[in-house]
Design an enzyme around this catalytic site. Structure first.
Site, PDB file in Angstrom:
ATOM      1  CD  GLU A 109     -15.548  15.666  26.975  1.00  0.00           C
ATOM      2  OE1 GLU A 109     -16.066  14.619  27.362  1.00  0.00           O
ATOM      3  OE2 GLU A 109     -16.024  16.784  27.226  1.00  0.00           O
ATOM      4  CG  HIS A 121     -18.393  16.042  30.231  1.00  0.00           C
ATOM      5  ND1 HIS A 121     -19.403  16.006  29.300  1.00  0.00           N
ATOM      6  CD2 HIS A 121     -17.825  14.817  30.228  1.00  0.00           C
ATOM      7  CE1 HIS A 121     -19.451  14.794  28.772  1.00  0.00           C
ATOM      8  NE2 HIS A 121     -18.501  14.052  29.303  1.00  0.00           N
TER       9      HIS A 121
END
Length: 243
Positions: free
Chosen positions: A156, A84
């Site tokens: 993302e 992430h």
């Protein structure tokens, strides 16, 4: 890093009741480590699956503060978020480390949710595709075609995470299409089409439909909207689109 174990358990109960019957797609929730056991008690007998937010690539040892895949599996975890942008940016995780984690997750039978994405500065300099290619190639280094089919990729854009700024459906589709074409180059068209690619970055019920109907966007990695009942609205949108 949101919700205490008791808060997570209470919210999981809300989700279980609201999402019963949504069986045409996978729903994962990824609470903090200390809430996994309590949330498992709630979701173990329904259609919601359990994911973790991170893991280390060793089974045990002198790695204070880390959590191993074997520990996660014993808690009923089926998938784990790896790489992430916050792990990369705040904690300095490299593509090499992320690659080790992905390999270990696969070896242990966990589904890696492999996050990639460019910063605002990189996008402004026209480096988006260069950044994505490096992250994909290095993150998936040494992973074969059959293994990569078990990997979920989450695009993302860092500039859209928690900022309220969302990539336009066209920007998101362009990035997803690039990643899928890159997978076809590295592996094959068949592999590329079988890999699930999610969009993450300020996803809300207001913008999700426009994103999800794009051909290369298979779902969402949801941040802030997953902390409240708007998460249910996202599931309803997916169910309506999928029929």
């Amino acid at each position: 890093m949101n919700k205490t174990p008791s808060e997570a358990q209470l919210f999981a109960n809300t989700l279980v009741n609201a999402l019963a019957g949504f069986n045409s797609f996978d729903i994962y929730i990824a609470p903090v480590f200390v809430a996994l056991d309590r949330v498992r008690e709630v979701v173990s007998s329904n259609n919601i699956k359990l994911a973790a937010q991170n893991m280390y690539y060793e089974d045990s040892g002198a790695f204070t503060g880390e959590v191993s895949p074997k520990m996660l599996k014993e808690l009923g975890v089926q998938a784990v978020i790896i790489g992430h942008s916050e792990r990369r940016r705040i904690f300095g995780e490299t593509d090499e480390l992320i690659n080790k984690k992905i390999k270990k997750a696969l070896a242990e039978g966990l589904t890696p949710i492999f996050c990639i994405g460019e910063t605002l500065e990189e996008r402004q300099k026209g480096l988006t595709f260069c950044v994505l290619e490096k992250q994909v190639r290095e993150g998936l280094y040494g992973i074969n075609a059959e293994e990569v089919k078990r990997v979920v990729i989450a695009y993302e854009p860092v500039w859209a995470i928690g900022t309220g700024v969302v990539a336009t459906p066209e920007q998101a589709q362009e990035a997803h299409e690039f990643v899928r074409s890159l997978l076809a180059k590295i592996y094959s068209d068949e592999v590329a089409q079988s890999v699930t690619i999610l969009y993450g970055g300020s996803v809300t019920p207001e913008n999700f439909f426009g994103l999800f109907v794009k051909p290369d966007i298979d779902g969402a990695l949801v941040g802030g909207a997953s902390l409240k009942e708007s998460f249910v609205e996202l599931a309803k949108i997916m169910a309506n689109v999928l029929g």
